[in-house]
Structure formats: structure tokens, C-alpha cells
Design a protein around this motif. Structure first.
Motif, PDB file in Angstrom:
ATOM      1  N   ALA A  98     -54.358   6.356 -38.808  1.00 60.53           N
ATOM      2  CA  ALA A  98     -53.071   5.902 -38.273  1.00 60.53           C
ATOM      3  C   ALA A  98     -51.977   6.951 -38.530  1.00 60.53           C
ATOM      4  O   ALA A  98     -51.110   7.165 -37.671  1.00 60.53           O
ATOM      5  N   ASN A  99     -52.019   7.622 -39.680  1.00 57.05           N
ATOM      6  CA  ASN A  99     -51.055   8.691 -39.967  1.00 57.05           C
ATOM      7  C   ASN A  99     -51.225   9.850 -38.995  1.00 57.05           C
ATOM      8  O   ASN A  99     -50.247  10.388 -38.476  1.00 57.05           O
ATOM      9  N   VAL A 100     -52.479  10.218 -38.766  1.00 59.48           N
ATOM     10  CA  VAL A 100     -52.767  11.308 -37.834  1.00 59.48           C
ATOM     11  C   VAL A 100     -52.229  10.957 -36.450  1.00 59.48           C
ATOM     12  O   VAL A 100     -51.607  11.783 -35.778  1.00 59.48           O
ATOM     13  N   ALA A 101     -52.458   9.715 -36.027  1.00 59.64           N
ATOM     14  CA  ALA A 101     -51.964   9.277 -34.717  1.00 59.64           C
ATOM     15  C   ALA A 101     -50.438   9.338 -34.665  1.00 59.64           C
ATOM     16  O   ALA A 101     -49.864   9.713 -33.634  1.00 59.64           O
ATOM     17  N   CYS A 102     -49.779   8.979 -35.759  1.00 67.23           N
ATOM     18  CA  CYS A 102     -48.308   9.051 -35.803  1.00 67.23           C
ATOM     19  C   CYS A 102     -47.827  10.490 -35.650  1.00 67.23           C
ATOM     20  O   CYS A 102     -46.875  10.757 -34.903  1.00 67.23           O
ATOM     21  N   TYR A 103     -48.470  11.407 -36.341  1.00 63.25           N
ATOM     22  CA  TYR A 103     -48.089  12.816 -36.213  1.00 63.25           C
ATOM     23  C   TYR A 103     -48.323  13.316 -34.790  1.00 63.25           C
ATOM     24  O   TYR A 103     -47.515  14.065 -34.246  1.00 63.25           O
ATOM     25  N   HIS A 104     -49.433  12.895 -34.212  1.00 66.05           N
ATOM     26  CA  HIS A 104     -49.733  13.311 -32.840  1.00 66.05           C
ATOM     27  C   HIS A 104     -48.651  12.789 -31.881  1.00 66.05           C
ATOM     28  O   HIS A 104     -48.138  13.539 -31.043  1.00 66.05           O
ATOM     29  N   ARG A 105     -48.297  11.517 -32.010  1.00 66.13           N
ATOM     30  CA  ARG A 105     -47.255  10.941 -31.147  1.00 66.13           C
ATOM     31  C   ARG A 105     -45.905  11.589 -31.415  1.00 66.13           C
ATOM     32  O   ARG A 105     -45.107  11.782 -30.487  1.00 66.13           O
ATOM     33  N   LEU A 106     -45.629  11.927 -32.661  1.00 64.52           N
ATOM     34  CA  LEU A 106     -44.369  12.595 -32.993  1.00 64.52           C
ATOM     35  C   LEU A 106     -44.291  13.968 -32.327  1.00 64.52           C
ATOM     36  O   LEU A 106     -43.253  14.342 -31.768  1.00 64.52           O
ATOM     37  N   GLY A 107     -45.389  14.716 -32.370  1.00 64.39           N
ATOM     38  CA  GLY A 107     -45.420  16.010 -31.689  1.00 64.39           C
ATOM     39  C   GLY A 107     -45.186  15.864 -30.199  1.00 64.39           C
ATOM     40  O   GLY A 107     -44.421  16.617 -29.589  1.00 64.39           O
ATOM     41  N   ARG A 108     -45.831  14.872 -29.595  1.00 62.30           N
ATOM     42  CA  ARG A 108     -45.623  14.623 -28.166  1.00 62.30           C
ATOM     43  C   ARG A 108     -44.185  14.216 -27.878  1.00 62.30           C
ATOM     44  O   ARG A 108     -43.630  14.608 -26.852  1.00 62.30           O
ATOM     45  N   ALA A 150     -37.471  22.491 -29.760  1.00 63.35           N
ATOM     46  CA  ALA A 150     -38.251  21.256 -29.650  1.00 63.35           C
ATOM     47  C   ALA A 150     -39.673  21.551 -29.186  1.00 63.35           C
ATOM     48  O   ALA A 150     -40.631  20.951 -29.697  1.00 63.35           O
ATOM     49  N   LEU A 151     -39.829  22.460 -28.230  1.00 63.67           N
ATOM     50  CA  LEU A 151     -41.173  22.838 -27.778  1.00 63.67           C
ATOM     51  C   LEU A 151     -41.980  23.455 -28.922  1.00 63.67           C
ATOM     52  O   LEU A 151     -43.152  23.113 -29.130  1.00 63.67           O
ATOM     53  N   PHE A 152     -41.358  24.349 -29.661  1.00 62.84           N
ATOM     54  CA  PHE A 152     -42.038  24.998 -30.778  1.00 62.84           C
ATOM     55  C   PHE A 152     -42.427  23.974 -31.840  1.00 62.84           C
ATOM     56  O   PHE A 152     -43.584  23.925 -32.289  1.00 62.84           O
ATOM     57  N   LEU A 153     -41.463  23.147 -32.255  1.00 66.79           N
ATOM     58  CA  LEU A 153     -41.748  22.152 -33.297  1.00 66.79           C
ATOM     59  C   LEU A 153     -42.759  21.118 -32.831  1.00 66.79           C
ATOM     60  O   LEU A 153     -43.613  20.683 -33.615  1.00 66.79           O
ATOM     61  N   GLY A 154     -42.685  20.734 -31.557  1.00 64.92           N
ATOM     62  CA  GLY A 154     -43.671  19.806 -31.016  1.00 64.92           C
ATOM     63  C   GLY A 154     -45.070  20.384 -31.109  1.00 64.92           C
ATOM     64  O   GLY A 154     -46.018  19.699 -31.494  1.00 64.92           O
ATOM     65  N   GLY A 155     -45.203  21.666 -30.750  1.00 61.55           N
ATOM     66  CA  GLY A 155     -46.503  22.327 -30.867  1.00 61.55           C
ATOM     67  C   GLY A 155     -46.977  22.404 -32.301  1.00 61.55           C
ATOM     68  O   GLY A 155     -48.161  22.175 -32.583  1.00 61.55           O
ATOM     69  N   VAL A 156     -46.072  22.708 -33.217  1.00 64.36           N
ATOM     70  CA  VAL A 156     -46.436  22.785 -34.641  1.00 64.36           C
ATOM     71  C   VAL A 156     -46.898  21.424 -35.152  1.00 64.36           C
ATOM     72  O   VAL A 156     -47.918  21.311 -35.847  1.00 64.36           O
ATOM     73  N   VAL A 157     -46.154  20.372 -34.809  1.00 59.91           N
ATOM     74  CA  VAL A 157     -46.523  19.033 -35.283  1.00 59.91           C
ATOM     75  C   VAL A 157     -47.860  18.599 -34.681  1.00 59.91           C
ATOM     76  O   VAL A 157     -48.678  17.978 -35.369  1.00 59.91           O
ATOM     77  N   LEU A 158     -48.111  18.937 -33.416  1.00 65.42           N
ATOM     78  CA  LEU A 158     -49.413  18.625 -32.829  1.00 65.42           C
ATOM     79  C   LEU A 158     -50.532  19.367 -33.569  1.00 65.42           C
ATOM     80  O   LEU A 158     -51.578  18.781 -33.870  1.00 65.42           O
ATOM     81  N   LEU A 159     -50.302  20.630 -33.877  1.00 62.98           N
ATOM     82  CA  LEU A 159     -51.292  21.401 -34.629  1.00 62.98           C
ATOM     83  C   LEU A 159     -51.544  20.768 -35.995  1.00 62.98           C
ATOM     84  O   LEU A 159     -52.697  20.621 -36.423  1.00 62.98           O
ATOM     85  N   VAL A 160     -50.481  20.369 -36.680  1.00 67.77           N
ATOM     86  CA  VAL A 160     -50.621  19.717 -37.988  1.00 67.77           C
ATOM     87  C   VAL A 160     -51.432  18.429 -37.844  1.00 67.77           C
ATOM     88  O   VAL A 160     -52.284  18.123 -38.688  1.00 67.77           O
ATOM     89  N   MET A 164     -54.781  17.727 -39.831  1.00 67.78           N
ATOM     90  CA  MET A 164     -54.917  16.532 -40.672  1.00 67.78           C
ATOM     91  C   MET A 164     -56.130  15.710 -40.261  1.00 67.78           C
ATOM     92  O   MET A 164     -56.868  15.199 -41.108  1.00 67.78           O
ATOM     93  N   ASP A 165     -56.339  15.588 -38.970  1.00 66.53           N
ATOM     94  CA  ASP A 165     -57.475  14.809 -38.485  1.00 66.53           C
ATOM     95  C   ASP A 165     -58.787  15.462 -38.888  1.00 66.53           C
ATOM     96  O   ASP A 165     -59.736  14.787 -39.296  1.00 66.53           O
ATOM     97  N   GLU A 166     -58.844  16.783 -38.784  1.00 65.25           N
ATOM     98  CA  GLU A 166     -60.058  17.497 -39.177  1.00 65.25           C
ATOM     99  C   GLU A 166     -60.291  17.359 -40.687  1.00 65.25           C
ATOM    100  O   GLU A 166     -61.426  17.126 -41.131  1.00 65.25           O
ATOM    101  N   GLY A 167     -59.238  17.484 -41.487  1.00 67.28           N
ATOM    102  CA  GLY A 167     -59.361  17.308 -42.937  1.00 67.28           C
ATOM    103  C   GLY A 167     -59.801  15.900 -43.300  1.00 67.28           C
ATOM    104  O   GLY A 167     -60.659  15.709 -44.175  1.00 67.28           O
ATOM    105  N   ARG A 168     -59.234  14.920 -42.603  1.00 72.03           N
ATOM    106  CA  ARG A 168     -59.612  13.529 -42.841  1.00 72.03           C
ATOM    107  C   ARG A 168     -61.078  13.310 -42.478  1.00 72.03           C
ATOM    108  O   ARG A 168     -61.834  12.676 -43.208  1.00 72.03           O
ATOM    109  N   ARG A 169     -61.506  13.889 -41.360  1.00 72.31           N
ATOM    110  CA  ARG A 169     -62.889  13.749 -40.919  1.00 72.31           C
ATOM    111  C   ARG A 169     -63.857  14.409 -41.910  1.00 72.31           C
ATOM    112  O   ARG A 169     -64.885  13.840 -42.268  1.00 72.31           O
ATOM    113  N   LEU A 170     -63.493  15.601 -42.387  1.00 72.16           N
ATOM    114  CA  LEU A 170     -64.348  16.302 -43.359  1.00 72.16           C
ATOM    115  C   LEU A 170     -64.449  15.515 -44.658  1.00 72.16           C
ATOM    116  O   LEU A 170     -65.528  15.418 -45.261  1.00 72.16           O
TER     117      LEU A 170
END
Length: 178
Positions: A98-108, A150-160, A164-170
Motif C-alpha cells: 500500500a505504501n508503494v502504491a501511494c508513492y506511485h500515485r504521488l509520482g503520477r 514537477a516533471l523531474f520530481l514526479g519521475g524521481v518519486v516514480l523511480l523511488v 521500494m517495490d523491488e526491495g519489498r519483493r526481495l
């Protein structure tokens, strides 16, 4: 106080600030345009460049308010995402899906805000010059540092969010490995 305790306390404060932003931004935008003609010249002058009259009719103010609501809506979506994220932090959930999804939506939401700023600017100038005589209506298009940031930060937050999702999965895979 432990770090988790601090996270919960500060998250509660930021969640409240996001709630305030959700109410204040749209309300403030509507009040600004509703009372535009009564504003001091120092506040209204930047909007009246290339406008034929120093006062705006209700139609122009309504269209200007609608154009302004595009970026406000995107920002409110960002506040909703942040409220949800801070709510998860208050529950002690730090690296959940759910945290990962929040970050993804925040980036978008940051990407949406940049696009809304880009579209809202031309619509605003068109609305403000709508009462001008024929041939004097204007539309301006531009990209400024706010949109680029905003474009730059959105891209950074999406990357984060992806990291995070990959770290959570691992971590999940490691816990399931015997």
C-alpha cells in the motif's frame, strides 16, 4: 521516543496539513476569482496583462476559476495520496504494498500537476481575454521552472516507488526462502 513513534506523530501532523490543503486550495481558488474585482491592484495586476478592462465579468472569472482548477485538482489528488501515505505511517506500516502504491500515485500526481499547469495557463489567458474586442483574444503557451520541477520530481518519486517495490519483493522472497 522511538523512530516509529516520531514517524507516527509527525505523520499525524502532516496528514492534518494535507486535509487542510484539500479544503483550502479549492476554496481559496473559488474565493480568489469570485472576489477578483475587489482585490488590491498589486494582486490583480499580474492577471490583467493584455486584458481590455481592469474589471472582469462573472463569465470571465468563472472561466478563469475553471482553468485554475485544473492544477488545483492535480494538487488535491497529490494531497489525497499523501494523506493515505501518512495514514499508513500512523498505523506503523512503512514498506507495505500500500505504501508503494501511494508513492506511485504521488509520482503520477506530480506529472498530472505539470500537465495541468501547462494546459491551465493557456486556458487562463484565453478566459481572461475573452471579454476583449474581436481580434484581441490571446492564448499563451509556456513551460516554466515549476512545470519542469514537477516533471523531474514526479519521475524521481516514480523511480523511488519502483525501487521500494523491488526491495519489498526481495524481502518477501527472502522471508519465504527456507
Amino acid at each position: 521516543m522511538s523512530n516509529l513513534g516520531k514517524i507516527r506523530t509527525v505523520s499525524k501532523t502532516f496528514r492534518g496539513l494535507c486535509t487542510l490543503g484539500l479544503v483550502a486550495l479549492p476554496l481559496g481558488t473559488v474565493l480568489f476569482w469570485a472576489g477578483f474585482n475587489a482585490l488590491p491592484q498589486t494582486m490583480s495586476a499580474p492577471f490583467l496583462i493584455n486584458v481590455a478592462t481592469p474589471t472582469l465579468g462573472w463569465e470571465a472569472r468563472a472561466m478563469a476559476c475553471a482553468a485554475s482548477m485544473l492544477p488545483v485538482g492535480a494538487l488535491c489528488y497529490g494531497f489525497v495520496c499523501l494523506r493515505r501515505l501518512f495514514g499508513l505511517y500512523m498505523e506503523g506500516r512503512i514498506f507495505s504494498p500500500a505504501n508503494v502504491a501511494c508513492y506511485h500515485r504521488l509520482g503520477r500526481s506530480l506529472l498530472f500537476w505539470a500537465a495541468a499547469q501547462f494546459l491551465g495557463g493557456p486556458l487562463l489567458t484565453l478566459a481572461l481575454t475573452s471579454a476583449n474586442p474581436p481580434g484581441q483574444h490571446m492564448i499563451t503557451i509556456g513551460v516554466g521552472s515549476g512545470e519542469l520541477t514537477a516533471l523531474f520530481l514526479g519521475g524521481v518519486v516514480l523511480l523511488v516507488s519502483w525501487v521500494m517495490d523491488e526491495g519489498r519483493r526481495l524481502e518477501e522472497d527472502q522471508l519465504l526462502t527456507i
